[in-house]
Design an enzyme around this catalytic site. Structure first.
Site, short mmCIF file in Angstrom:
data_model
loop_
_atom_site.label_atom_id
_atom_site.label_comp_id
_atom_site.label_asym_id
_atom_site.label_seq_id
_atom_site.Cartn_x
_atom_site.Cartn_y
_atom_site.Cartn_z
N SER A 45 47.54 53.60 55.24
CA SER A 45 48.49 53.85 54.16
C SER A 45 49.86 53.39 54.61
CB SER A 45 48.53 55.34 53.81
OG SER A 45 49.43 55.57 52.75
N GLU A 46 50.60 52.74 53.70
CA GLU A 46 51.86 52.11 54.12
C GLU A 46 52.94 53.10 54.49
OE1 GLU A 46 51.70 51.23 49.55
OE2 GLU A 46 50.29 51.43 51.19
N ASN A 47 52.75 54.39 54.20
CA ASN A 47 53.74 55.35 54.65
C ASN A 47 53.55 55.73 56.13
OD1 ASN A 47 51.35 56.73 53.75
ND2 ASN A 47 52.45 58.67 53.88
N SER A 87 53.84 49.98 59.89
CA SER A 87 52.81 49.90 58.86
C SER A 87 52.89 48.58 58.11
CB SER A 87 52.95 51.07 57.90
OG SER A 87 51.94 51.05 56.92
#
Length: 217
Positions: A45-47, A87
């Site tokens: 997940s990009e977070n 990320s």
């Protein structure tokens, strides 16, 4: 027709052993619930998490453990946490094997619109621009038509474009399709959905070759 879980379950068949997979918000987040137990997959997940698991059971949520859509998630053994810069370095460096995104519209040449509806509040762009610009393989998870019953599979997108000619496959509540020669090619149909139903619900050019099998899960 399929519901949202049915769409996610069908997409889970596209996830292969050893894949690194990014899940967009909405229907894509459900895919983690349906991946086979006998394969190893790393959900990113990009977070800033690598190693997401299924959604937590009721009462077992950790408010500090969320995905990019602000939903509570679980972390598998060995999961790692890092900042967004790292990320997006993974994403831009093309270290993600499969990206699964929701969409408001998809065009028959593979364009996708999934970040903005003029005049309406949506969750925002998020990492969509980076994902569609860097991903090797993009599968779209969405309903075949919008709430007004109009097709979301179009000759060209009417909404602001997120990425051009980037979608490889679309799984809707009615069908599985890919992009061939700037057209939607029908690969599978959902249970209790006829080819005629799919034709009526698809505004873009549709290629139908031979017998179209019903989806298997």
């Amino acid at each position: 027709m399929l519901d949202k879980n049915g769409i996610a379950q069908r997409i889970a068949k596209e996830v292969k052993d050893g894949y690194y997979v990014n899940l967009g918000i909405g229907i894509p987040t459900l895919v983690a619930n349906f991946v086979r137990d006998d394969i190893e997959v790393e959900f990113q997940s990009e977070n800033g998490i690598l190693g997401m698991g299924p959604f937590p059971l009721a009462g077992q949520e950790d408010a500090d453990l969320i995905n990019a859509g602000k939903q509570t998630i679980t972390a598998l053994p060995g999961a790692s946490f890092f900042d967004s810069a790292m990320s997006f370095g993974m994403i831009r460096g093309q270290h993600v094997d499969l990206t699964i995104l929701g969409a408001m519209e998809v065009a028959q040449n593979g364009d996708i619109a999934n970040w903005k509806i003029p005049g309406k509040m949506v969750k925002g762009m998020g990492g969509a621009m980076d994902l569609v610009g860097s991903a090797k393989n993009i599968i779209v998870a969405m309903m075949h038509t919008n709430k007004a019953g109009k097709s979301k599979l179009l000759k060209s997108c009417s909404l602001p474009i997120t990425g051009v000619k980037c979608v490889t496959k679309i799984v809707t509540n009615m069908a599985v399709l890919d992009i061939v020669n700037d057209s939607f090619r029908l690969l599978e149909r959902a249970p209790r959905v006829s080819i005629e139903d799919i034709k009526k619900a698809t505004a873009g050019d549709l290629i139908i070759e031979g017998d179209i099998p019903e989806m298997k899960f």
